[in-house]
Design an enzyme around this catalytic site. Sequence first.
Site, PDB file in Angstrom:
ATOM      1  N   HIS A 147      -9.745   1.818   4.462  1.00  0.00           N
ATOM      2  CA  HIS A 147      -8.038   1.888   5.224  1.00  0.00           C
ATOM      3  C   HIS A 147      -8.698   2.739   6.488  1.00  0.00           C
ATOM      4  CE1 HIS A 147      -4.625   3.029   6.144  1.00  0.00           C
ATOM      5  NE2 HIS A 147      -3.843   1.879   5.456  1.00  0.00           N
ATOM      6  N   ASN A 180       0.953  -1.468   0.186  1.00  0.00           N
ATOM      7  CA  ASN A 180      -0.098  -0.692  -0.213  1.00  0.00           C
ATOM      8  C   ASN A 180       1.149   0.801  -0.111  1.00  0.00           C
ATOM      9  OD1 ASN A 180      -1.725   1.740   0.245  1.00  0.00           O
ATOM     10  ND2 ASN A 180      -1.849   1.302   2.608  1.00  0.00           N
ATOM     11  N   GLU A 228      -7.022   5.280   7.048  1.00  0.00           N
ATOM     12  CA  GLU A 228      -7.019   6.127   6.951  1.00  0.00           C
ATOM     13  C   GLU A 228      -7.778   7.185   6.315  1.00  0.00           C
ATOM     14  OE1 GLU A 228      -2.956   5.788   5.592  1.00  0.00           O
ATOM     15  OE2 GLU A 228      -2.190   4.977   7.526  1.00  0.00           O
ATOM     16  N   GLY A 276       2.567   2.354  10.506  1.00  0.00           N
ATOM     17  CA  GLY A 276       3.163   3.637  10.640  1.00  0.00           C
ATOM     18  C   GLY A 276       3.841   3.458  12.088  1.00  0.00           C
TER      19      GLY A 276
HETATM   20  P1  PGA Z   1       2.679   0.764   7.623  1.00  0.00           P
HETATM   21  O1  PGA Z   1       0.760   0.869   6.979  1.00  0.00           O
HETATM   22  O2  PGA Z   1       2.776  -0.638   7.370  1.00  0.00           O
HETATM   23  O3  PGA Z   1       3.534   1.801   6.783  1.00  0.00           O
HETATM   24  O4  PGA Z   1       2.362   0.446   9.184  1.00  0.00           O
HETATM   25  C1  PGA Z   1       0.612  -0.661   6.367  1.00  0.00           C
HETATM   26  C2  PGA Z   1      -0.918  -0.018   6.161  1.00  0.00           C
HETATM   27  O5  PGA Z   1      -1.102   1.028   6.466  1.00  0.00           O
HETATM   28  O6  PGA Z   1      -1.668  -1.112   5.962  1.00  0.00           O
END
Ligand code: PGA
Length: 250
Positions: free
Chosen positions: A98, A12, A100, A174
Site C-alpha cells: 500500500h 481497507n 502508505e 482519502g
Molecule cells: P480511500 O482509501 O478509499 O479512503 O481513498 C483507499 C485506500 O487507501 O486503500
Amino acid sequence: MSQPVKTLIAGNWKMNGLKASLGELEQLKALVGAGPLACDIAVCVPFTLVASAATAMAGSPVAIGGQDCHTQTSGAHTGDISAAMLADAGAAFIIVGHSERRADHGETDANVQAKAEAVIAAGLTPIICVGETEAERRAGSALAVVESQLAASVPDSAGTSKIVIAYEPVWAIGTGLTPTRADIAEIHAAIRAQLVARFGDAGAGIAILYGGSMKPGNAAEILGVDDVNGGLVGGASLKAEDFNGIIQAA
Ligand code: PGA
C-alpha cells in the site's frame, strides 16, 4: 480475449477499528445476507481484529484480510506479523505495498514482491498495490511509474497462484479526488496488458481493483470502466451502510 473476472470489493480499515467496530461488520453481514452475490467481499482490518472478525464473519460471504506482513514465516523480527500468522488467525487476503506503507516504511518494490511471495506461500491471496503520486501524474509519468512498480512488485508465482492488483493513485487516496474514467481505463488497460504479456491466460484472470476515494456515489461509474474488476475502499469501508452501497453498485 480476456475471460470474465469476478468482481472483488475489498475494504481497507487502515489503522482504524477497536473491538466495538466489529458491530459494523455484524451489520455488513446482515446487509449482504448469505449470498450468493455477484461479487466477492473482503474487509482488511487491523491485525488486532483479524481473529475476532474472522470468527464473527464465519458463514457469511465477507472474507477477512490483513494489511501487511513480513517476508519470513517466523523468527527474530520483533513487532512483525507473518502471513502464516494471519492465515492462522483466519485471514484470506493480505494487502501488500500500500502506498502508505511504501511512504511511511520505505517499502520498495523488491520488499513488496517478497511479501507477496510470502502471502502466496501461506496459501492466502495478496492484494498488491501500485499507483503514482500527484507529482508523477503532473509530470506525465503515471503510466511509466505504475508499469515499473507492477513489473517489480508482482512475483513470478503469480502465474500459478491467485493474486489481486490494486491501482491506487496516491493523490486520490482519502482526498475525495478521483481520476477521469479515461485515466482509469488507460492505467487498467496497461496493467492488464502487462499481466497478459507476462502470465498469459492466468494474467487475463487476475482481478485489477481501483482504489482512491471510491464511494457509493461514484462506485457504479468507476466499476463500469473496462478492466476495473472491483475496488479497494478505505474511508467508505468503515461504515457498513456505505460499504454495502458500493457492494450493491457492483
Ligand atoms: P480511500 O482509501 O478509499 O479512503 O481513498 C483507499 C485506500 O487507501 O486503500
